[in-house]
Each structure stands twice: as structure tokens, then as C-alpha cells.
Design a protein around this motif. Structure first.
Motif, short mmCIF file in Angstrom:
data_model
loop_
_atom_site.label_atom_id
_atom_site.label_comp_id
_atom_site.label_asym_id
_atom_site.label_seq_id
_atom_site.Cartn_x
_atom_site.Cartn_y
_atom_site.Cartn_z
N THR A 44 33.14 -48.55 -42.38
CA THR A 44 34.23 -47.51 -42.59
C THR A 44 35.32 -47.98 -42.70
N LEU A 68 40.94 -38.89 -37.92
CA LEU A 68 39.59 -39.10 -38.60
C LEU A 68 39.93 -38.25 -39.95
N ASP A 69 39.58 -39.05 -41.05
CA ASP A 69 40.13 -38.41 -42.18
C ASP A 69 41.60 -37.78 -42.25
N ARG A 117 42.62 -36.14 -39.56
CA ARG A 117 42.57 -34.98 -38.40
C ARG A 117 42.73 -35.49 -37.22
N ARG A 174 34.13 -42.92 -43.34
CA ARG A 174 35.15 -42.08 -43.39
C ARG A 174 36.61 -42.85 -43.07
N THR A 175 37.65 -42.36 -42.78
CA THR A 175 38.81 -43.19 -42.45
C THR A 175 39.35 -43.02 -41.06
#
Ligand SMILES: Cc1cc2nc3c(=O)[nH]c(=O)nc-3n(C[C@H](O)[C@H](O)[C@H](O)COP(=O)(O)OP(=O)(O)OC[C@H]3O[C@@H](n4cnc5c(N)ncnc54)[C@H](O)[C@@H]3O)c2cc1C
Ligand code: FES
Ligand code: FES
Lengths: 160, 288
Positions: A8, A54-55, A57, A72-73
Motif C-alpha cells: 500500500t 483512506l484514498d 476519505r 490504496r493510499t
């Protein structure tokens, strides 16, 4: 049994770790990766101490499984400051003494950054609603809300 | 002890196969109910089937057929969708009431329906908007009207291997609008004592030609209240009609006493919220 391998991006850096099915992102960050800025208050989604992006959000890391972040980021409080300067929200918390014991602070910083990314000029009411899922047992919230609104004003000045 | 698995299928078919192969597996959407229940020992799944990597489960599309809302779409994405908010303001306001910003970053309408709490916020607006639940499973697809999806507290009509793929709503008619109100002791981070959703359709002269009313937290499942709707239809939704709708809502409510409210209080509030939500829906419909 840590059988799942996760690749990730955490705070703009590639990261890799092992976890098991029911492990949360919160445990992976704190116990596996040593990123202890993200705090555990309740582990039931009620307090906001574990807030991360997270992405992009805002989510509670205690209610995300570690395995979910594959590809994901993730942004944690450790990734909020620029290389050489605190984020305006962090600076405003310091200057406004918007913390006492500090356990809620990382969650507030991350949540406030998400607010100001989405809404650079929030009203006090909008800020209070956005941050309603972040609990603080010490400050009485007022200094926190002031700091967030001060940071917003500061950021608007810089971009103006 | 067997390790609890995590699976992230990329297609509906793959998810159905995984669900069918393991009766102990549970769908994971936002996890805001499931992971709390898991950690408290209420649920012990053998596997988490994360459906958020299936594109159509996290997608919002609006076309001339209506709205197709992927079951696992997080609430925050729903609140950010301008057209959805404009056409279904009541549904959007029910989503915006769920938990906190963080909880809305995860929690989905599908999870809210499947968890089947009698006090859940989104089922009533879905019901008044005639939502159909699109269910997929080993036998293919089927649809169930939102008001028939929940069968008791924590219970729904899904059978082994099935899961909820989407909520499908028809486009609202002209001069139609919805509204949702709930009563909670705190303004944020609380569970409804009572919730009420109303949808009304007016004609050009302001007469109500169609209505739907649904109530939350006053029965084992959210309930559709046809008598309350009937009290509005054919009227100008004036004070007398609103009072009759409130009386019908009170009569339909079958609440329980618990720490959040007594039977008498909940019944009274069901009437008040029905009246207020109907007035808001009318106001909005006049503007449409
Ligand atoms: C702090 C907090 C505050 C909350 N406040 C509210 C509130 O104000 N109002 C409210 O209504 N709820 C509230 N909730 C409850 C919860 O957030 C909602 O019910 C949410 O909508 C659940 O969605 P989810 O995607 O997180 O579901 P999950 O937790 O992922 O799933 C819930 C259940 O449904 C099943 N499931 C999920 N998706 C599917 C699917 N597509 N097909 C089949 N089964 C499925 C799961 O297996 C599980 O049993 C709150 C929760 C917390 C932790
Ligand atoms: S620790 Fe996650 S919300 Fe409290
Ligand atoms: S400063 Fe102690 S909980 Fe907020």
C-alpha cells in the motif's frame, strides 16, 4: 497468524506489511508499522481518535480491516505536515493551546485537514458538525473549533 | 482454530461463489456494524467477503430509468452527489444523519438495510421512494421491495449465498419530493427514538395525488403506513390533513419501552414527525 501480505502507500511512501484477516488498519499502523500517532480510544467507531484518510476519505481506522488497504493510499497524522513546516491546522492547535492530554489531537488534526480540503471556509456550525465524531474529554471543544477556524483563515490567506 | 479469511472479489459472480462455498462467511461493506459486532463477540464469521472492489457495488448512476445505488457505496459519496441530493433530498438527509463524518466515510445504505436495525435511518426514505432491493445469489437475480426486505430486528430476507447488490429507485414524478426527520436526544452521534419519512406528489393546483409514509423505531422493522398516506391524498395537505396523517401514524406505531423512550412518547413523536416531514416534503414538491 499473519498470512496476508499487503502492499500500500502510507503518507506518500510505499509500504508493505503482513496481517491476518480480522486485523484492523489501526493495529497494523500502530503495532506492525510503528506509526503510533493514530490513537485508539474506543475501537467501536465512536471517538474519532483513530481518524485517517483512506484514498482521501476520512475513516475510522478501527473499523477498517488492514487487508482492505491493498493498493490504496493511507494518510495518517504523521503525513500531515510538509517536510519543513507544520500543517496550518497543527500550527493553529499549538498556538491556540487546543489540546490538553493530547490523545484526541491526532484524530482532530486529520479530521480538520479533511474538512478544510473539502471546505476551505467552513462556518463554526459546519466545523462543529464535521468534527462531531471526534471526542475530547479535556478541552471543552471551544479552543479546538477556534484553532480549526484560525487555520482555515490562515490557509485562505496563503492561497489568496 | 481455523483462521478467519479476508476475500476481496472483483466481480459479483466471484462474490456469489465465495458466499456459497462458505455458509459462515459474511459480506463486509463499511464494517461500521459488522466489525463492532465482531469485536464484541456478537458475530463470528469464518470469512469477511469485502464487496467494495466490485465496481457496481460502489457506484451511483442516475439515468431516465432512475437511481441505481451500489449497496456498498459509502454514505459520504452519496452526500457528495449533487443530483442525488437534489432529486432525493430526504434520502440524502437520512444518510447525512448516520453517525459521524468518519462513519459516513465507511457506512453504506446496503449495510444499513442488511443490518436491519428497527431504528436504522435509511430504510424509511428508501421505502417511501419505492426502492427495490436488487439481490444476487446462486439462483441469479431477484428484487424485493424495500418495505419487505427486513423481516425482524437484525433479520432480512436474504437466503444462503445471497447478497444485496443495489438499491434501485424510480425517478420521482413531477411535483414530487421526500423528507426524513428523526428524533434523537443528541443532535449528532445518536440513534433514532423515532424516524419518519414522507414522499408526496402534488398536482398543479397543490392537491396531493400520491403519498407514502414510513416510520422507523416504532416496530420490529421499519413500516409503511398506508393510512397516513391516505390521509394526505386528495387534500391540499392543510392542517386538518396533517392532523389526520399524524393520528394514522400514531395508530400504526407499535413501539416498545426502552432506554431511548417509552411507548407513549414514541407514539406521540411518530405523529409529530409525520406531520413535520409531510409539511417539508410538500414545500419541496411545490418547488419541483
Ligand atoms: C458510531 C456509530 C454511529 C452510528 N450511527 C448510526 C445512525 O445514526 N443511524 C443508523 O441508521 N446507523 C448508525 N450506525 C450503524 C451503521 O453505521 C449503519 O447501519 C451503516 O449503514 C452500516 O453500513 P456498513 O456498510 O458499515 O455495514 P457493515 O457493517 O459492513 O454490514 C452490516 C451488516 O450487513 C451485512 N451486509 C452489508 N452489506 C451487505 C450486502 N451488500 N449484502 C448482504 N449483506 C450485507 C453485513 O454482513 C453485516 O451483517 C452507527 C454506527 C456507529 C459505529
Ligand atoms: S478508536 Fe476508532 S473511533 Fe474510537
Ligand atoms: S485533549 Fe485530552 S481528550 Fe482531548
Amino acid at each position: 497468524m499473519s498470512s496476508i501480505r499487503v502492499e500500500t502507500t502510507i503518507n506518500d511512501e510505499p509500504a508493505e506489511f503482513l496481517c491476518s484477516g480480522p486485523d484492523t488498519l489501526l493495529t497494523a499502523l500502530r503495532d506492525t508499522l510503528g506509526l503510533t500517532g493514530t490513537k485508539e480510544g474506543c475501537s467501536t467507531g465512536d471517538c474519532g481518535a483513530c481518524s485517517v484518510l483512506l484514498d482521501g476519505r476520512l475513516v475510522p481506522a478501527c473499523l477498517v480491516l488492514a487487508a482492505e488497504v491493498q493498493g490504496r493510499t493511507v494518510t495518517t497524522v504523521e503525513g500531515i505536515a510538509a517536510r519543513d513546516a507544520l500543517h496550518p491546522v497543527q500550527q493553529a492547535f499549538l498556538e491556540g493551546a487546543a489540546l490538553q492530554c493530547g490523545i484526541c489531537t491526532p484524530g482532530f488534526i486529520v479530521a480538520a485537514k479533511a474538512l478544510l480540503d473539502a471546505n476551505p471556509d467552513p462556518t463554526e456550525q459546519e466545523a462543529r458538525y464535521w468534527l462531531a465524531g471526534n471526542l475530547c474529554r479535556c478541552t471543552g471543544y471551544d479552543k479546538i473549533i477556534r484553532a480549526v477556524l484560525d487555520a482555515a483563515a490562515e490557509m485562505r490567506k496563503v492561497t489568496a | 482454530m481455523q483462521a478467519i479469511r479476508y476475500e476481496a472479489p472483483g466481480t459479483v459472480d466471484e462474490a456469489v461463489r465465495l458466499m456459497q462455498a462458505d455458509p459462515g462467511a459474511r459480506v463486509l461493506a463499511g464494517g461500521t456494524d459488522l466489525l463492532v459486532q465482531f469485536r464484541s463477540g456478537v458475530r463470528q464469521p469464518t470469512a469477511f467477503i469485502d464487496v467494495k472492489r466490485i465496481p457496481e457495488l460502489v457506484d451511483i448512476t442516475i439515468d431516465d430509468q432512475g437511481l441505481r445505488l451500489g449497496a456498498a457505496t459509502p454514505g459520504a459519496a452519496i452526500c457528495e452527489h449533487d443530483e442525488l441530493r437534489r432529486r432525493w433530498p430526504g434520502l440524502a438527509e437520512s444518510v447525512a444523519l448516520i453517525g459521524s463524518t468518519q462513519i459516513q466515510g465507511r457506512g453504506s445504505v446496503g449495510g444499513n438495510m442488511c443490518n436491519a436495525s428497527p431504528a436504522a435511518d435509511t430504510p424509511c426514505p428508501l421505502i417511501v421512494n419505492r426502492a427495490e432491493c436488487l439481490i444476487v445469489g446462486p439462483q441469479g437475480q431477484r428484487t424485493v421491495a424495500a418495505e419487505h426486505f427486513m423481516s425482524g430486528p437484525g433479520q432480512n430476507v436474504l437466503t444462503s449465498g445471497e447478497f444485496l447488490a443495489a438499491l434501485v429507485l424510480p425517478l420521482p414524478d413531477a411535483l414530487t419530493a421526500d423528507a426524513y426527520l428523526r428524533l434523537t436526544p443528541r443532535s449528532e452521534m445518536d440513534i433514532a427514538v423515532v424516524g419518519a419519512a414522507v414522499s408526496v406528489t402534488l398536482d398543479a393546483t397543490g392537491v396531493c395525488t400520491a403519498a407514502r409514509v414510513a416510520l422507523a423505531a416504532v416496530a420490529p422493522t421499519p413500516i409503511l403506513v398506508p393510512d397516513a398516506a391516505q390521509a394526505l391524498i386528495g387534500t391540499h395537505v392543510d392542517a386538518a390533513a396533517l392532523d389526520r396523517a399524524a393520528a394514522a401514524a400514531r395508530a400504526a406505531a407499535r413501539p416498545i419501552d426502552d432506554k431511548r423512550g417509552t411507548v407513549a412518547y414514541r407514539r406521540q413523536v411518530a405523529g409529530v414527525l409525520t406531520k413535520r416531514a409531510a409539511a417539508i416534503a410538500c414545500e419541496r414538491a411545490r418547488g419541483n
